[in-house]
Design an enzyme around this catalytic site. Structure first.
Site, PDB file in Angstrom:
ATOM      1  N   SER A 147       2.901  36.308 -19.096  1.00  0.00           N
ATOM      2  CA  SER A 147       2.324  35.188 -18.339  1.00  0.00           C
ATOM      3  C   SER A 147       3.126  34.896 -17.077  1.00  0.00           C
ATOM      4  O   SER A 147       2.561  34.568 -16.037  1.00  0.00           O
ATOM      5  CB  SER A 147       2.243  33.936 -19.214  1.00  0.00           C
ATOM      6  OG  SER A 147       1.290  34.093 -20.229  1.00  0.00           O
TER       7      SER A 147
ATOM      8  N   ARG B 230       6.572  42.802 -27.169  1.00  0.00           N
ATOM      9  CA  ARG B 230       6.350  43.787 -26.112  1.00  0.00           C
ATOM     10  C   ARG B 230       7.484  44.782 -26.009  1.00  0.00           C
ATOM     11  O   ARG B 230       7.294  45.923 -25.602  1.00  0.00           O
ATOM     12  CB  ARG B 230       6.213  43.077 -24.754  1.00  0.00           C
ATOM     13  CG  ARG B 230       4.997  42.199 -24.639  1.00  0.00           C
ATOM     14  CD  ARG B 230       5.068  41.400 -23.372  1.00  0.00           C
ATOM     15  NE  ARG B 230       6.262  40.531 -23.461  1.00  0.00           N
ATOM     16  CZ  ARG B 230       6.530  39.518 -22.657  1.00  0.00           C
ATOM     17  NH1 ARG B 230       5.733  39.258 -21.664  1.00  0.00           N
ATOM     18  NH2 ARG B 230       7.604  38.792 -22.811  1.00  0.00           N
TER      19      ARG B 230
ATOM     20  N   HIS C 204      -2.051  38.708 -24.904  1.00  0.00           N
ATOM     21  CA  HIS C 204      -2.381  37.700 -25.913  1.00  0.00           C
ATOM     22  C   HIS C 204      -3.676  38.069 -26.631  1.00  0.00           C
ATOM     23  O   HIS C 204      -3.770  37.974 -27.862  1.00  0.00           O
ATOM     24  CB  HIS C 204      -2.574  36.316 -25.268  1.00  0.00           C
ATOM     25  CG  HIS C 204      -1.366  35.732 -24.655  1.00  0.00           C
ATOM     26  ND1 HIS C 204      -1.384  35.185 -23.389  1.00  0.00           N
ATOM     27  CD2 HIS C 204      -0.099  35.567 -25.110  1.00  0.00           C
ATOM     28  CE1 HIS C 204      -0.183  34.708 -23.099  1.00  0.00           C
ATOM     29  NE2 HIS C 204       0.616  34.939 -24.129  1.00  0.00           N
TER      30      HIS C 204
ATOM     31  N   LYS D 158       8.140  21.075 -19.120  1.00  0.00           N
ATOM     32  CA  LYS D 158       7.708  22.304 -18.455  1.00  0.00           C
ATOM     33  C   LYS D 158       6.604  22.021 -17.439  1.00  0.00           C
ATOM     34  O   LYS D 158       5.724  21.206 -17.686  1.00  0.00           O
ATOM     35  CB  LYS D 158       7.201  23.278 -19.531  1.00  0.00           C
ATOM     36  CG  LYS D 158       7.110  24.701 -19.079  1.00  0.00           C
ATOM     37  CD  LYS D 158       6.857  25.616 -20.272  1.00  0.00           C
ATOM     38  CE  LYS D 158       6.686  27.028 -19.821  1.00  0.00           C
ATOM     39  NZ  LYS D 158       6.367  27.924 -20.918  1.00  0.00           N
TER      40      LYS D 158
END
Length: 151
Positions: free
Chosen positions: A127, A90, A17, A41
């Site tokens: 993450s 990524r 990030h 979440k």
């Protein structure tokens, strides 16, 4: 003024990030790191901690602002008058997923999505991987900035 919103849960903020934010400030006049809040979440870090990690990491960068939001990212962008969404990629799987979201956002609004490839040294960091390392008592400090520490 060219402003971009960099949305995510940032649970936690990673070196990946940070790479995207640091490179994004060279392209935009302002980067708003927008922490999305999803009641469905379960987060490892509190909203206050996540916001603090980002603010502390970029305390010396006046072009970076941190905000929280709920709902659609494009609605938040329109509310703020932001014309660009910044996203990091990524790998090819990220591209396919992000492409679908970008097309949907473009269908719903005039907001453009700008993709940056993560640097090779951070392209493996996610993450979810960091959370797994933390849960299993591994050395997560190599994957996150110094501001991110488990209490």
């Amino acid at each position: 003024m060219k402003r971009a919103l960099f949305p995510g849960s940032f649970d936690p903020l990673t070196l990946g990030h940070c790479d995207i934010i640091s490179r994004g400030v060279t392209l935009f006049d302002e980067i708003i790191v927008a922490i999305g809040v999803n009641a469905e979440k379960k987060y490892m870090f509190s909203l206050e901690d996540r916001k603090g990690f980002i603010e502390e990491t970029f305390a010396d960068e006046p072009k970076v602002k941190v905000m929280t939001y709920e709902g659609l990212t494009v609605d938040f962008c329109q509310e703020l008058g932001v014309e660009f969404i910044l996203r990091g990629l990524r790998n090819p799987a990220d591209f396919e997923f992000e492409k679908a979201i970008a097309h949907t956002n473009r269908c719903l609004s005039e907001i453009e999505t700008v993709f940056l490839l993560t640097s090779s040294k951070t392209s493996f960091i996610a993450s979810s991987i960091v959370r797994d390392v933390i849960r299993n008592h591994g050395d997560y400090t190599k994957l996150v900035p110094d501001t991110v520490r488990v209490k």
